[in-house]
Every structure is written in structure tokens, then in C-alpha cells.
Design an enzyme around this catalytic site. Structure first.
Site: not given
Length: 172
Positions: A59, A64-66
Site C-alpha cells: 500500500s 516503506v512503500c512510499e
């Protein structure tokens, strides 16, 4: 029924079940149906003739995804027009668009696996318990042969950015 793989992934140490096959370097990349927005769909053939760096995140609304998406967005501008960088998550296309707008993400495509989970099932990254796609990286050459793959064992870890970028550059 899709293959289920256990003992290969965790979230904060808790075991997860991944649905779909474990793809390997040299495999032909499976096709998928995924959403650009609520109506318009995309598939692997939309990127025909390009080297593809596919960055999969659970997501975009997590740190971390960002960070992963921001890093590959920065790198995408340096790779040239032979390479297409794609970020895939199960976030709704609206949320992806808002994230990209706020974060200044302009150099990569964000695609949503929310509707069919087709990418997750085909690439072996759909998390059965969460219905999210597990963090992973796939590098495909112009003929859609997998040239690099990283399935992360722990969802909260970062991928090996340098190894993935080296794999892309080796194809140029």
C-alpha cells in the site's frame, strides 16, 4: 485453484501465505489484467518492447512503500525511454492518483491490482490473509522474460534497490 506457498513471507515476523507460483529468472512473465483507473485496464502487452521494472508494494500509504516508490520515481528519470517503471499496489486508483500528486511522482506508472488481483495471483505475491500484494521487484526484458526477481521475506523490509537497478542497466 491457485497454488499456496507458506513459510516464504512474514509481516513483523508473523507468517503469511502467498497465492500463486514463485517465478524465477528465465521464466516468461505471465500476462495480467490490472487497472489504470476504475474503468481503464492495462496488461503486460501495453508495455511491449520496453524493459520493465515492476515495483510491487502492499500500500502506498505506508512509509516503506512510499520510500520505495519515491526511489524508483527518481531513478526512472535517469533510465531513459527504453525502460518503463511501474508501481503496482492494491490501493484504489483514486488513492494512487492522490499519492502521486502529493508526492510528485511523475516518472512511473501506478497500476492497481484491486479489482481482479490478477497480477498478485500470476506473479505469486497475493497475500491470502490480507488480500494485498507482497513487496517484490520484477525486471522484465523487452520480450517479457524475467531477468531479475526479488520476493521479500519480510513485508516491512526495503528491497535491494541497487541490485534491481543494476539488473535494469545490464539490459540497456
Amino acid at each position: 485453484m491457485s497454488e499456496e506457498r507458506t513459510g516464504v513471507a512474514t509481516i513483523q515476523g508473523n507468517p503469511l501465505t502467498l497465492i500463486g507460483p514463485e517465478l524465477k529468472v528465465g521464466d516468461k512473465a505471465p500476462d495480467f489484467t490490472i487497472n489504470k483507473d476504475l474503468i481503464e485496464e492495462a496488461s503486460l502487452s501495453d508495455y511491449e518492447g520496453k524493459i520493465k521494472l515492476i515495483s510491487v508494494v502492499p500500500s502506498l500509504d505506508t512509509s516503506v512503500c512510499e520510500a520505495q516508490t519515491r526511489r524508483f520515481n527518481e531513478e526512472a528519470s535517469k533510465l531513459g525511454d527504453k525502460v518503463k517503471v511501474i508501481t503496482i499496489s492494491v490501493d484504489l486508483p483514486f488513492a494512487q492518483g492522490r499519492f502521486c500528486s502529493v508526492a510528485g511522482i511523475e516518472n512511473l506508472d501506478t497500476l492497481s491490482d484491486y479489482k481482479f488481483r490478477s497480477f498478485g495471483k500470476s506473479y505469486g505475491v497475493l497475500i491470502k490473509e490480507l488480500q494485498l500484494d507482497m513487496r517484490s521487484i520484477f525486471i522484465l526484458d523487452e520480450s517479457n522474460t524475467i531477468r531479475y526477481v526479488e520476493y521479500l521475506e519480510e513485508m516491512t523490509n526495503h528491497p535491494d534497490y541497487d541490485a534491481a537497478l543494476s539488473a535494469v542497466k545490464a539490459l540497456l
